[in-house]
Design a protein around this motif. Structure first.
Motif: not given
Lengths: 247, 112
Positions: B91, B93-95, B97-100
């Protein structure tokens, strides 16, 4: 009202330009106050290059998050940029831009929080595999039993979401991997107004669907049943109240 | 002799974990569970009567089976805990990646 059309793309280099052009034409013709945002889900083909060359506004994920992860990124962008509505649109050419008008009308008429474009209310000419159409019927029945509402195409990715809805999705810790019947049920039980409107769709132009093959749909079905079961456990009480309020 | 072998085994396990923690290859928090496992092995080796008692308590006639049973449950518990941790990390890492992706978009707009 400001609208954001979000298009999750995974290896859609061959389809995306046509989709973008058709959408731009629709926005121009209807003077809809809408922006288009593609979300490149770490495609292995040249999707990113195509998006850049055609000056399409896009986000690029550093690695593949899957359809729902890409969608959620779009919701976060919509919050950051203060959009009032999000229109989910597929990048594979399945959805027809002019059909957006039907969703807009249905949203305005009912003041709905979520409007789903359904292939199955009227005969839209869209052909599904046997297993999938059986699956869709089962999920329609399940939604009806649990929420008392008729949603004929819960797997449709062609939707309009109000700000309250996409804000909720963006903040969901565990936004489901397949945001379909499970999410529809959850949102209805949380008190959001979900409506459906008949739309036409066409088969994808190039490439393979994420539900292709034998194992993928089977795994999808099992996953979806489990997900709905978990929602029933979580929202058991509101399920009872919702059905009571409908009666 | 058998008992001595087990004592050495339990002791080695404890020392191995402690070295890992000392070299910062293993977080203190996570190592606690393994230290506990090492300590239990050592306790059983020093007091074999204890295993006898537990086996009788569980209604198991063959002593080693009780040991396997306990080990099995301990491993299942550790696995569940790991699964939970992996989920949490996924979760996060997903967050990230999205913020990135969102930040990269802002940077690109800024550069233009």
């Amino acid at each position: 009202m400001r609208y954001l059309i979000i298009i999750p793309c995974y290896n859609e280099a061959l389809n995306i330009v046509k989709v973008f052009e058709d959408l731009t034409e629709f926005i121009g013709a209807t003077r809809l106050n809408a922006d288009i945002l593609a979300i490149n889900d770490s495609s292995t083909d040249n999707t990113e290059q195509v998006l850049r060359e055609n000056k399409i506004c896009f986000l690029s994920l550093p690695f593949n998050l899957g359809y729902s992860g890409a969608l959620q990124t779009g919701f976060k962008y919509a919050i950051e940029h203060n959009f009032d509505f999000v229109i989910q649109f597929d990048g594979d050419g399945q959805h027809i831009p002019t059909e957006i008008q039907k969703l807009l009308n249905a949203q305005a008429e009912n003041d709905a929080d979520i409007v789903i474009g359904s292939r199955f209310i009227l005969n839209s000419g869209y052909k599904h595999g046997l297993l999938r159409s059986l699956g869709t019927k089962i999920f329609t029945l399940l939604i009806n039993m649990i929420c008392g509402e008729k949603i004929t195409d819960p797997t449709s990715g062609f939707q309009i979401l109000k700000r309250e809805v996409f804000s909720r999705y963006a903040k969901m810790g565990a936004y489901p991997r397949y945001p379909d019947a499970n999410l529809v049920i959850q949102m209805i039980l949380e008190g959001f107004k979900v409506r459906e409107v008949p739309v036409k769709m066409q088969l994808r132009i190039f490439g393979v669907s994420m539900h292709a093959g034998f194992w993928n749909p089977l795994f999808y079905m099992v996953h979806m049943f489990y997900s709905i079961f978990m929602i029933i456990i979580q929202y058991g009480a509101s399920m009872f109240h919702h059905q009571k309020s409908i009666k | 002799m058998n008992q001595l072998a087990f004592i050495i085994l339990g002791f080695c396990l404890l020392v191995y974990i402690l070295i890992k923690v000392k070299n910062k290859q293993f977080s203190e928090r996570e190592s606690l569970m393994w230290i506990l496992a090492g300590a239990i092995v050592l306790v059983f080796a020093v007091f074999p009567g204890l295993l006898d008692f537990i086996a009788r308590f569980l209604g198991v006639y063959y002593q080693p089976t009780a040991l396997f049973l306990l080990t099995f449950f301990a491993i299942i518990l550790i696995l569940l805990r790991k699964e939970q941790q992996i989920n949490g990390l996924e979760e996060r890492v997903k967050e990230l990646a999205q913020q990135n992706a969102l930040i990269m978009n802002k940077i690109e707009k800024f550069i233009k």
